[in-house]
Design an enzyme around this catalytic site. Sequence first.
Site, mmCIF file in Angstrom:
data_model
loop_
_atom_site.group_PDB
_atom_site.id
_atom_site.type_symbol
_atom_site.label_atom_id
_atom_site.label_comp_id
_atom_site.label_asym_id
_atom_site.label_seq_id
_atom_site.Cartn_x
_atom_site.Cartn_y
_atom_site.Cartn_z
ATOM 1 N N ASP A 101 67.967 -46.922 40.040
ATOM 2 C CA ASP A 101 67.634 -45.679 40.725
ATOM 3 C C ASP A 101 66.909 -44.776 39.722
ATOM 4 O O ASP A 101 65.925 -45.207 39.130
ATOM 5 C CB ASP A 101 68.904 -45.051 41.312
ATOM 6 C CG ASP A 101 68.652 -43.811 42.137
ATOM 7 O OD1 ASP A 101 68.279 -43.946 43.322
ATOM 8 O OD2 ASP A 101 68.822 -42.695 41.606
ATOM 9 N N HIS A 323 70.504 -50.298 48.509
ATOM 10 C CA HIS A 323 70.036 -49.607 47.305
ATOM 11 C C HIS A 323 70.952 -49.795 46.104
ATOM 12 O O HIS A 323 70.495 -49.738 44.968
ATOM 13 C CB HIS A 323 69.912 -48.116 47.615
ATOM 14 C CG HIS A 323 69.336 -47.316 46.500
ATOM 15 N ND1 HIS A 323 68.066 -47.526 45.997
ATOM 16 C CD2 HIS A 323 69.853 -46.288 45.772
ATOM 17 C CE1 HIS A 323 67.825 -46.669 45.021
ATOM 18 N NE2 HIS A 323 68.895 -45.914 44.860
#
Length: 345
Positions: A101, A323
Amino acid sequence: MGERQHRLVDVNGVRLHVVEEGEGPLVILVHGFPELWYSWRFQMPVIAQAGYRVVAIDQRGYGRSSKFWDPDAYRIHPLVADLVGLVAALGEKQAILIGHDWGAPVVWTAAWLHPEVFTGVMGMSVPFAGRGLIGLPGNPFGERSPHEVHLALSGPHQDFYQVYFGTLGPVIAEIESDLRGWVRDLTWTASGDALADAGIDFDAGDPAEIIRGSAFCIPPGTRMRERFMTPEKMPAWFTEEDLDVYADALERGGLAGPLSFYRNLENGWNDLAPMQGKPMVVPAMFLGGEYDVGTWWGQEALARAGEVIPNWMGARIVKGSGHWVQQEYPEETNAAVLDFLRGLR
């Protein structure tokens, strides 16, 4: 292999909380939003067992690391300087970087700027995007400014989430009204389980149209959370106890620092202008999820990675994952990480 150790390290006047395990070549793990060193709990023992000194950090603004009132403290160069300084503070001359991320653009940029210090780099969820930091549809390597791209993606009547986060305004009020629930629902909404159940098909139309109807665009006067999904029960990879760790840290440390990473996207694009067109020479690999929005946004950057990374080691996509790939699918992530590390020898 030794036990896991927590300590605070002074890095050029910045306090960094580091968690260390194992002995051998140094591997630094860098988390994203809204997380901590804890995001790497499934990877640390495996990397240490493979013969490495693995160090997971809380980035500045998070956990037990330093917090700063000035949003400029979260521009890309200070974030990179933390990693460069940490290598020296740990008594080493070189290190391997792995980031997820927001940790991904930080490690990509650190390796891009300092190939003499970093001997390999692996980014998860967010591909290398040059001065753009976060690759978006139609803007793989920062050819256009973030401001221009954000407006094109969201349309004129709502804000792209990176803009909403960067205001340091209504988003903080939204999160603080139910911080624990907000983190829970954000994590679930971006997971492979939730997106698969919702029947999301990233190839089903124009990316901008899909983005505009998702939780990642916020119409004026509304809250981002209104488009979130809530889990019926916590998944095995993200338990109530795991949620407690993240929520407690954010309750204590606040949100201004973590959200300032987003506030500085335009500054990062300007600050890295001298690097435009320069290759990433460090050996590099990418790992993303089938349902990972960051990976989806960065498809063009991934397809063209070999143009800007001469020592490109390829990309792996974990089927079913969203994610949070290193938490959702730790075994697949660990296998990819070990392959990456072996490829550097």
